[in-house]
Design an enzyme around this catalytic site. Structure first.
Site, PDB file in Angstrom:
ATOM      1  N   ASN A 172       0.791  -1.242   0.000  1.00 37.42           N
ATOM      2  CA  ASN A 172       0.000   0.000   0.000  1.00 37.42           C
ATOM      3  C   ASN A 172       0.818   1.285   0.000  1.00 37.42           C
ATOM      4  O   ASN A 172       0.331   2.300  -0.485  1.00 37.42           O
ATOM      5  CB  ASN A 172      -1.056  -0.020   1.116  1.00 37.42           C
ATOM      6  CG  ASN A 172      -0.440  -0.066   2.483  1.00 37.42           C
ATOM      7  OD1 ASN A 172       0.548  -0.762   2.693  1.00 37.42           O
ATOM      8  ND2 ASN A 172      -0.999   0.665   3.412  1.00 37.42           N
ATOM      9  N   LYS A 195      12.027  -7.938   0.867  1.00 40.26           N
ATOM     10  CA  LYS A 195      11.069  -8.788   0.142  1.00 40.26           C
ATOM     11  C   LYS A 195       9.837  -7.922  -0.118  1.00 40.26           C
ATOM     12  O   LYS A 195       8.955  -7.796   0.728  1.00 40.26           O
ATOM     13  CB  LYS A 195      10.715 -10.000   1.006  1.00 40.26           C
ATOM     14  CG  LYS A 195      10.324 -11.249   0.232  1.00 40.26           C
ATOM     15  CD  LYS A 195       9.120 -11.100  -0.666  1.00 40.26           C
ATOM     16  CE  LYS A 195       7.812 -11.073   0.058  1.00 40.26           C
ATOM     17  NZ  LYS A 195       6.655 -10.719  -0.800  1.00 40.26           N
ATOM     18  N   GLY A 249      -0.454  -7.831   7.170  1.00 37.77           N
ATOM     19  CA  GLY A 249      -1.684  -8.197   7.862  1.00 37.77           C
ATOM     20  C   GLY A 249      -1.422  -8.871   9.204  1.00 37.77           C
ATOM     21  O   GLY A 249      -0.356  -9.472   9.437  1.00 37.77           O
ATOM     22  N   THR A 250      -2.410  -8.808  10.084  1.00 37.60           N
ATOM     23  CA  THR A 250      -2.249  -9.363  11.431  1.00 37.60           C
ATOM     24  C   THR A 250      -2.077 -10.881  11.408  1.00 37.60           C
ATOM     25  O   THR A 250      -1.266 -11.435  12.157  1.00 37.60           O
ATOM     26  CB  THR A 250      -3.442  -8.951  12.319  1.00 37.60           C
ATOM     27  OG1 THR A 250      -3.377  -7.529  12.486  1.00 37.60           O
ATOM     28  CG2 THR A 250      -3.403  -9.610  13.682  1.00 37.60           C
ATOM     29  N   LEU A 264      14.286 -17.757  18.262  1.00 36.08           N
ATOM     30  CA  LEU A 264      14.595 -16.728  19.260  1.00 36.08           C
ATOM     31  C   LEU A 264      15.149 -15.480  18.578  1.00 36.08           C
ATOM     32  O   LEU A 264      16.180 -14.933  18.974  1.00 36.08           O
ATOM     33  CB  LEU A 264      15.576 -17.246  20.305  1.00 36.08           C
ATOM     34  CG  LEU A 264      14.989 -18.172  21.355  1.00 36.08           C
ATOM     35  CD1 LEU A 264      16.047 -18.595  22.355  1.00 36.08           C
ATOM     36  CD2 LEU A 264      13.831 -17.502  22.095  1.00 36.08           C
ATOM     37  N   GLU A 270       4.400  -4.469  12.203  1.00 42.38           N
ATOM     38  CA  GLU A 270       3.462  -3.349  12.009  1.00 42.38           C
ATOM     39  C   GLU A 270       2.265  -3.930  11.280  1.00 42.38           C
ATOM     40  O   GLU A 270       2.371  -4.303  10.104  1.00 42.38           O
ATOM     41  CB  GLU A 270       4.113  -2.227  11.187  1.00 42.38           C
ATOM     42  CG  GLU A 270       5.336  -1.596  11.836  1.00 42.38           C
ATOM     43  CD  GLU A 270       5.024  -0.738  13.052  1.00 42.38           C
ATOM     44  OE1 GLU A 270       3.843  -0.628  13.433  1.00 42.38           O
ATOM     45  OE2 GLU A 270       5.976  -0.191  13.638  1.00 42.38           O
ATOM     46  N   CYS A 304      -3.333   1.221   6.740  1.00 47.41           N
ATOM     47  CA  CYS A 304      -3.488   0.546   8.027  1.00 47.41           C
ATOM     48  C   CYS A 304      -4.138   1.460   9.049  1.00 47.41           C
ATOM     49  O   CYS A 304      -4.837   1.005   9.941  1.00 47.41           O
ATOM     50  CB  CYS A 304      -2.117   0.087   8.527  1.00 47.41           C
ATOM     51  SG  CYS A 304      -0.909   1.403   8.599  1.00 47.41           S
ATOM     52  N   GLY A 478       0.353  -4.725  16.342  1.00 42.49           N
ATOM     53  CA  GLY A 478       1.801  -4.782  16.158  1.00 42.49           C
ATOM     54  C   GLY A 478       2.590  -5.112  17.405  1.00 42.49           C
ATOM     55  O   GLY A 478       2.046  -5.342  18.482  1.00 42.49           O
ATOM     56  N   GLU A 482       8.690   1.545  15.115  1.00 38.89           N
ATOM     57  CA  GLU A 482       9.533   2.016  14.011  1.00 38.89           C
ATOM     58  C   GLU A 482       9.611   3.538  14.075  1.00 38.89           C
ATOM     59  O   GLU A 482       8.840   4.182  14.767  1.00 38.89           O
ATOM     60  CB  GLU A 482       8.940   1.594  12.656  1.00 38.89           C
ATOM     61  CG  GLU A 482       9.123   0.110  12.379  1.00 38.89           C
ATOM     62  CD  GLU A 482       8.912  -0.250  10.915  1.00 38.89           C
ATOM     63  OE1 GLU A 482       8.009   0.316  10.285  1.00 38.89           O
ATOM     64  OE2 GLU A 482       9.670  -1.096  10.414  1.00 38.89           O
TER      65      GLU A 482
HETATM   66  P1  NAD Z   1       0.169  -9.468   3.851  1.00 36.10           P
HETATM   67  O1  NAD Z   1       0.335  -9.830   5.286  1.00 36.10           O
HETATM   68  O2  NAD Z   1      -0.605 -10.367   3.002  1.00 36.10           O
HETATM   69  O3  NAD Z   1       1.601  -9.316   3.141  1.00 36.10           O
HETATM   70  C1  NAD Z   1       2.592  -8.417   3.600  1.00 36.10           C
HETATM   71  C2  NAD Z   1       3.951  -8.899   3.088  1.00 36.10           C
HETATM   72  O4  NAD Z   1       4.244 -10.137   3.714  1.00 36.10           O
HETATM   73  C3  NAD Z   1       3.997  -9.156   1.573  1.00 36.10           C
HETATM   74  O5  NAD Z   1       5.269  -8.802   1.071  1.00 36.10           O
HETATM   75  C4  NAD Z   1       3.784 -10.666   1.507  1.00 36.10           C
HETATM   76  O6  NAD Z   1       4.296 -11.247   0.328  1.00 36.10           O
HETATM   77  C5  NAD Z   1       4.548 -11.120   2.734  1.00 36.10           C
HETATM   78  N1  NAD Z   1       4.140 -12.430   3.270  1.00 36.10           N
HETATM   79  C6  NAD Z   1       2.932 -13.020   3.186  1.00 36.10           C
HETATM   80  N2  NAD Z   1       2.974 -14.242   3.782  1.00 36.10           N
HETATM   81  C7  NAD Z   1       4.234 -14.400   4.271  1.00 36.10           C
HETATM   82  C8  NAD Z   1       4.901 -15.440   4.986  1.00 36.10           C
HETATM   83  N3  NAD Z   1       4.297 -16.586   5.328  1.00 36.10           N
HETATM   84  N4  NAD Z   1       6.190 -15.261   5.299  1.00 36.10           N
HETATM   85  C9  NAD Z   1       6.835 -14.118   4.992  1.00 36.10           C
HETATM   86  N5  NAD Z   1       6.272 -13.114   4.287  1.00 36.10           N
HETATM   87  C10 NAD Z   1       4.969 -13.241   3.942  1.00 36.10           C
HETATM   88  O7  NAD Z   1      -0.434  -7.998   3.832  1.00 36.10           O
HETATM   89  P2  NAD Z   1      -0.846  -7.115   2.561  1.00 36.10           P
HETATM   90  O8  NAD Z   1      -2.164  -7.580   2.055  1.00 36.10           O
HETATM   91  O9  NAD Z   1       0.300  -7.041   1.621  1.00 36.10           O
HETATM   92  O10 NAD Z   1      -0.991  -5.675   3.247  1.00 36.10           O
HETATM   93  C11 NAD Z   1      -2.140  -5.236   3.861  1.00 36.10           C
HETATM   94  C12 NAD Z   1      -2.015  -5.333   5.362  1.00 36.10           C
HETATM   95  O11 NAD Z   1      -0.872  -4.606   5.815  1.00 36.10           O
HETATM   96  C13 NAD Z   1      -3.185  -4.704   6.078  1.00 36.10           C
HETATM   97  O12 NAD Z   1      -3.622  -5.539   7.116  1.00 36.10           O
HETATM   98  C14 NAD Z   1      -2.626  -3.414   6.632  1.00 36.10           C
HETATM   99  O13 NAD Z   1      -3.315  -2.925   7.762  1.00 36.10           O
HETATM  100  C15 NAD Z   1      -1.222  -3.798   6.932  1.00 36.10           C
HETATM  101  N6  NAD Z   1      -0.356  -2.616   7.025  1.00 36.10           N
HETATM  102  C16 NAD Z   1       0.113  -2.241   8.246  1.00 36.10           C
HETATM  103  C17 NAD Z   1       0.892  -1.089   8.373  1.00 36.10           C
HETATM  104  C18 NAD Z   1       1.417  -0.637   9.708  1.00 36.10           C
HETATM  105  O14 NAD Z   1       2.360   0.146   9.729  1.00 36.10           O
HETATM  106  N7  NAD Z   1       0.843  -1.074  10.824  1.00 36.10           N
HETATM  107  C19 NAD Z   1       1.213  -0.346   7.232  1.00 36.10           C
HETATM  108  C20 NAD Z   1       0.720  -0.772   5.999  1.00 36.10           C
HETATM  109  C21 NAD Z   1      -0.058  -1.919   5.904  1.00 36.10           C
END
Ligand code: NAD
Length: 512
Positions: A172, A195, A249-250, A264, A270, A304, A478, A482
């Site tokens: 995003n 990544k 995502g969470t 560990l 985030e 987010c 989270g 950061e």
């Molecule tokens: P996502 O969790 O699907 O993916 C995020 C990243 O993690 C991508 O690069 C994805 O390829 C990678 N990923 C997915 N599965 C993985 C695994 N098993 N191991 C390692 N990496 C993996 O999230 P998304 O759909 O890309 O983004 C949207 C989410 O991000 C929303 O929930 C949003 O709220 C959150 N977000 C949080 C913040 C924050 O600062 N708190 C900022 C932006 C977005």
């Protein structure tokens, strides 16, 4: 070159002289080498028209291993890990300058890849440049302090590089979230393996090119686009990765916390949100209307910290709701390159459809659609991933639509009676990312802000950021922090020293 459709086919939509197509070579960046990937094929789609504009062969699990091992080696052989802070800072300053010089190019490329408005992608590029400059300044001016001795010693701590940092980012806000991790991790003397997301990999690759041109020693940075479940997972599991910073995502974050626990390994997470934005009856209504609209509908709600639960004090609820709906209805949908666009397309058709399905489910659960609520029928928008600003009402905070993150331009508006009522409703969520408070009474704002579980509280403003202010997600939003001066310390190992200053042999036992 895997450019499928030249953006020159759409003259006039990009800033003069900027052709993001020049940046789209089918190359990933593995330990300082630009090479064609042998992993999964990524098809990049322009969200404004649904057309594939480029393809990219992604990274493999083997690339992760190469990037980590060579990154570790490069941090030592290039001298980066032990370089004096002001010398590392010089390179970070140059990266910040390179981002600034290429701001239009970065913005155009990111708009093509994510659909966001050019105004927003220009701002994100500016934020990334600021982040590199800020981390350079912080690095040069960060002191190591003597600690107060509790015995005949001089005591102090030093900080050193951890090794290789994994940086995993969502689609995003690509370049800003890249910089937020890469700049402090490099500042601390580490190598970084990034990544980026499959839906928006290009601008991170461009950032790597700019880092290289700015003189970052080769091997210190790798950019490995590819699926999270293979490439991302391999990065987190790699035994030589010392720390991971993850934004996403969470549910992904929770899974990665388990993986990190097995090793560990420290991990910063985030994650998602369902942030409340609260309008009291003494608020400056004009400011509140504008701020609430921006808080949920900018970035098409793909944020987010989107203010997706709007709480309005009951005695102004009806009037405020009707004014909000009128304004939401005037927001203009259009391509990110359109000069009059307020709400740009969503990243992917599948994501747009999941947002539409969540709205349909909310209606089935009893929600009333006050505006938006359906995929637009305008033929001019039919190829793109558009969804209109949508406001729902008529449900209480326990409804699914108030509890689950939509990550789209969808808000629910709810009434509240008094401070106790709104605090209870706002905190009735698993998330704790952000909160907005609209009131002219700053004592009240402080009371509410302190009572609500949120890492960031905005008072009479919303969705504003500065790199010098730490960013934290509480609860399921989270783990860890950061940004801010201490960001560099989050990527450092701390070591404490005791230097004896006495002339006598030590006694048996420890002074306290
Ligand atoms: P996502 O969790 O699907 O993916 C995020 C990243 O993690 C991508 O690069 C994805 O390829 C990678 N990923 C997915 N599965 C993985 C695994 N098993 N191991 C390692 N990496 C993996 O999230 P998304 O759909 O890309 O983004 C949207 C989410 O991000 C929303 O929930 C949003 O709220 C959150 N977000 C949080 C913040 C924050 O600062 N708190 C900022 C932006 C977005």
């Amino acid at each position: 070159m895997s450019l499928v459709a030249s953006v020159d086919e759409a003259p006039g939509i990009l800033p003069a002289g900027v052709n993001p197509g020049h940046d789209l070579a089918d190359r990933i960046y593995v330990a300082g080498r630009w090479q064609t990937g042998t992993g999964a094929l990524i098809e990049s789609v322009d969200p404004s028209n649904g057309r594939v504009f480029a393809t990219l062969h992604g990274a493999t699990v083997d690339d992760v291993d190469t990037a980590v091992r060579e990154g570790l080696n490069a941090a030592t052989t290039s001298g980066w890990a032990t370089m004096l802070p002001h010398e590392r800072a010089l390179v970070l300053h140059r990266i910040g300058a390179a981002i600034d010089e290429n701001r239009d190019r970065i913005a155009a490329l990111q708009t093509l890849d994510t659909g966001k408005t050019l105004a927003e992608t220009r701002a994100l590029a500016g934020s990334a440049a600021n982040t590199f400059r800020y981390m350079a300044a912080a690095l040069e001016t960060m002191d190591e302090a003597l600690t107060t001795p509790r015995g005949p010693w001089m005591t102090f701590s030093t900080h050193s590089a951890m090794g290789v940092i994994g940086a995993i980012t969502p689609w995003n806000s690509p370049i800003a979230s890249d910089a937020q991790k890469i700049a402090p991790a490099l500042a601390a003397g580490n190598a970084v393996v990034s990544k980026p997301p499959v839906w928006a990999p290009w601008v991170t690759l461009l950032l790597a090119r700019l880092c290289e041109d700015a003189g970052l020693p080769k091997g210190l940075l790798s950019v490995l686009p590819g699926p999270g479940r293979t490439v991302g997972e391999a990065l987190v599991r790699h035994p030589e990765v010392a720390k991971v910073s993850f934004t996403g995502g969470t549910s992904t974050g929770r899974h990665l916390a388990h993986v990190a626990a097995e090793k560990l390994m420290p991990i910063t997470l985030e994650l998602g949100g369902k942030s409340p934005t609260i309008v009291f009856d003494d608020a400056d209504v004009e400011k509140a209307l504008q701020g609430v609209l921006y808080g949920i509908f900018s970035s098409s709600g793909q944020s987010c910290i989107a203010g997706s639960r709007i709480f309005v004090q009951r005695n102004i609820f009806e009037q405020f709701t009707s004014d909000l709906i009128a304004r939401a209805g005037r927001l203009r949908l259009g391509p990110g390159t359109g000069p009059t666009t307020d709400v740009a397309p969503m990243i992917a058709r599948a994501h747009r459809d999941s947002v539409a399905a969540m709205v349909d489910a909310a209606v089935a659960e009893g929600a009333q659609v006050l505006c938006g609520g359906a995929v637009p029928t305008d033929p001019a928008l039919s190829g793109g991933h558009y969804y209109p600003p949508t406001v729902l009402a008529g449900v209480d905070n326990a409804a699914t639509i108030c509890q689950e993150e939509v990550f789209g331009p969808v808000a629910v508006i709810l009434p509240f009676d008094d401070e106790a009522d709104v605090i209870a409703q706002a905190n009735d969520t698993v998330f704790g990312l952000a909160c907005g408070i609209w009131t002219e009474d700053y004592r009240r704002a402080m009371r509410i802000g302190e009572a609500i579980d949120a890492g960031t509280v905005w008072v009479n403003t919303y969705k504003q950021f500065s790199i010098s202010t730490p960013f934290t997600g509480l609860r399921e939003s989270g783990l860890g922090t950061e940004k801010g001066r201490d960001a560099i310390r989050q990527y450092s190992d701390q070591k404490s020293f005791y230097l004896d200053r006495s002339d006598t042999p030590m006694s048996w036992g420890c002074p306290r």
